[in-house]
Motif scaffolding. Structure first.
Motif, PDB file in Angstrom:
ATOM      1  N   THR A 141       2.187   1.705  -3.612  1.00 51.67           N
ATOM      2  CA  THR A 141       1.126   2.121  -4.539  1.00 51.67           C
ATOM      3  C   THR A 141       0.790   3.592  -4.358  1.00 51.67           C
ATOM      4  O   THR A 141       0.601   4.330  -5.330  1.00 51.67           O
ATOM      5  CB  THR A 141      -0.149   1.274  -4.323  1.00 51.67           C
ATOM      6  OG1 THR A 141       0.226  -0.099  -4.312  1.00 51.67           O
ATOM      7  CG2 THR A 141      -1.170   1.506  -5.422  1.00 51.67           C
ATOM      8  N   SER A 142       0.730   4.037  -3.106  1.00 49.20           N
ATOM      9  CA  SER A 142       0.335   5.432  -2.860  1.00 49.20           C
ATOM     10  C   SER A 142       1.497   6.396  -3.049  1.00 49.20           C
ATOM     11  O   SER A 142       1.303   7.610  -3.055  1.00 49.20           O
ATOM     12  CB  SER A 142      -0.232   5.566  -1.449  1.00 49.20           C
ATOM     13  OG  SER A 142       0.807   5.359  -0.506  1.00 49.20           O
ATOM     14  N   SER A 158      -4.939  -3.936  -4.576  1.00 52.38           N
ATOM     15  CA  SER A 158      -4.380  -2.575  -4.543  1.00 52.38           C
ATOM     16  C   SER A 158      -5.194  -1.602  -5.386  1.00 52.38           C
ATOM     17  O   SER A 158      -4.947  -0.403  -5.367  1.00 52.38           O
ATOM     18  CB  SER A 158      -2.925  -2.595  -5.037  1.00 52.38           C
ATOM     19  OG  SER A 158      -2.860  -2.998  -6.388  1.00 52.38           O
ATOM     20  N   SER A 188       0.837  -1.203   0.000  1.00 49.75           N
ATOM     21  CA  SER A 188       0.000   0.000   0.000  1.00 49.75           C
ATOM     22  C   SER A 188       0.870   1.251   0.000  1.00 49.75           C
ATOM     23  O   SER A 188       0.557   2.231  -0.682  1.00 49.75           O
ATOM     24  CB  SER A 188      -1.012  -0.010   1.151  1.00 49.75           C
ATOM     25  OG  SER A 188      -0.313   0.094   2.370  1.00 49.75           O
TER      26      SER A 188
END
Ligand code: URA
Ligand code: CA
Length: 432
Positions: free
Chosen positions: A29-30, A65, A26
């Motif tokens: 991805t962010s 995701s 996470s």
């Protein structure tokens, strides 16, 4: 939690927990975790590997995701098929209507992608009018009504994988079994299938060049699938020579139509039947592979599979008249024949070089923004083991340009004629 500690942990060969893997995926991805830290982790995984549990957790974290496809509105067991990619791999175009004609829902999400030819969606777009850019609702509705539909892969499926795959590509960390297996499986799981049949190819035209490598990848993916609750099996198949005769988008649509009619290339038909049998059994529509095979062969013989293909094209805006009039598909302006330099037996047709020849003609994308020419490609007239006479045609080149010397040279270099040949085995293993 700090990323630097997790890199160190993996560097020293320890196992990451599910919580830690979720934190990494996470964060990456962010954008909170930078590329340089993710690169270091990918390299640590490359050297230290991942346990079966870590692989499953990484796959799930990447699958969730982004958007996932909800197929729960479709009745029945949804079985997906995935191929690790090859040259002239026309199986999806045949398998989807063949399996759907037995009442099994085939909800296919398919990419365009890079490669020697386009992806399944590109191939289908050579049928005038065909449209894969349909809404999720229309997609689910079509599968419920007629058991078959295809939708182009949306951008937001497994964004973590998209970002990580691009990073691996430039950090020499693509060829890691846990990373490849979790990358492929995350997209399959996000696409919503209940059961998955994998076609893992091996040979010059495949992602995995050796049989050992292909088996290792197949085992890794099958374990991940089964560990995350999707019934999964893999067939390992030969990709030392191209599959079937045709390599090119419209040319492969034509080959798929021939195969659905029962008059396609023997290897393409055999692989479609082998994969189809597994799909039918996983969908619970046959008790045994032998029973599944009977049903599939009957669907070809009776015309039901071809009729399903027509219905599929029509329902997504395509002109089903191409089935009976293949000349309605895009045609290249020029044809050139490659002739045998001597009498003998075809010993080798190097798949990746033939793929490159098709690409030089414009059948595939070199970069993700390049245009592809749906009409062009290569049609083989001989396969490994076939006898040839000097000057007999080995292949026809379908081109939209007049000078094809580069393609001819590539083709000549890839086909070897000798006094004798060993027939390659098409199906090299099964992994459950
Ligand atoms: N194909 C994928 O989708 N991912 C990989 O990592 C390798 C091949
Ligand atoms: Ca083919």
């Amino acid at each position: 939690m700090r990323m630097v500690d997790l890199i160190e942990k993996k560097r020293d060969g320890a196992e990451l927990s599910a919580l830690e893997i979720n934190f990494i995926v996470s964060g990456y991805t962010s954008g909170v975790i930078p590329d340089y830290q993710m690169s270091a982790l990918a390299m640590a995984i490359f050297f230290k590997d991942m346990t079966e549990r870590e692989r499953a957790d990484l796959t799930l974290a990447m699958a969730y995701s982004g958007e996932t496809v909800d197929l729960s509105g479709i009745a029945g067991v949804k079985v997906d098929k995935h191929s690790t990619g090859g040259v002239g791999d026309t199986t999806t175009l045949v398998l989807a209507p063949l399996v759907a004609s037995l009442g099994i829902p085939v909800a296919k999400m398919s990419g365009r992608g890079l490669g020697h030819t386009g992806g399944t969606v590109d191939k289908l777009e050579s049928v005038p009018g065909f449209n894969a850019e349909i809404s999720r609702e229309a997609f689910v509705d079509l599968v419920n009504r007629q058991q078959i539909a295809v939708i182009g892969q949306t951008h937001d499926v497994a964004p973590a994988d998209k970002k990580l795959y691009a990073l691996r590509d430039v950090t020499a960390t693509v060829s890691s079994i846990p990373l490849i297996a979790s990358s492929i499986m995350s997209k399959k799981i996000a696409a919503g299938a209940d059961a998955i049949v994998l076609d893992v190819k091996t040979g010059s035209g495949a992602f995995m060049k050796t049989l050992d490598g292909a088996r290792e990848l197949a085992e890794a993916m099958v374990r991940i699938g089964n560990n995350v609750g999707r019934k999964t099996m893999a067939i390992i198949s030969d990709m030392s020579q191209p599959l079937g005769f045709a390599i090119g988008n419209a040319l492969e649509v034509r080959e798929a139509i021939d195969t659905l009619r029962g008059s396609g290339p023997a290897d393409l038909e055999a692989l479609c039947i082998a994969l189809g049998c597994q799909m039918v059994v996983l969908a619970g529509k046959a008790e045994s592979l032998a029973h599944a095979e009977e049903k599939l062969r009957e669907a070809i013989r009776s015309g039901a599979a071809l009729e399903k293909f027509r219905q599929w094209l029509t329902s997504q805006g395509g002109d089903a008249a191409v089935v009976d009039n293949p000349e309605l598909l895009p045609q290249a302006r020029h044809r050139f024949e490659l002739r045998a330099p001597r009498t003998g037996v075809v010993r080798e047709i190097v798949a990746d070089k033939i793929g490159l020849a098709a690409m030089l003609l414009g059948a595939g994308r070199a970069t993700k923004d390049s245009e592809i020419d749906l009409a062009v490609g290569v049609v083989l007239h001989k396969k490994v083991g076939d006898a040839v006479r000097e000057e007999e045609t080995l292949a026809t080149i379908h081109a939209n340009r007049q000078d094809v010397e580069d393609v001819m040279r590539m083709m000549r270099e890839s086909i070897e004629i000798s006094d004798h040949a060993c027939l390659p085995e098409l199906i090299l293993g099964e992994v459950y």
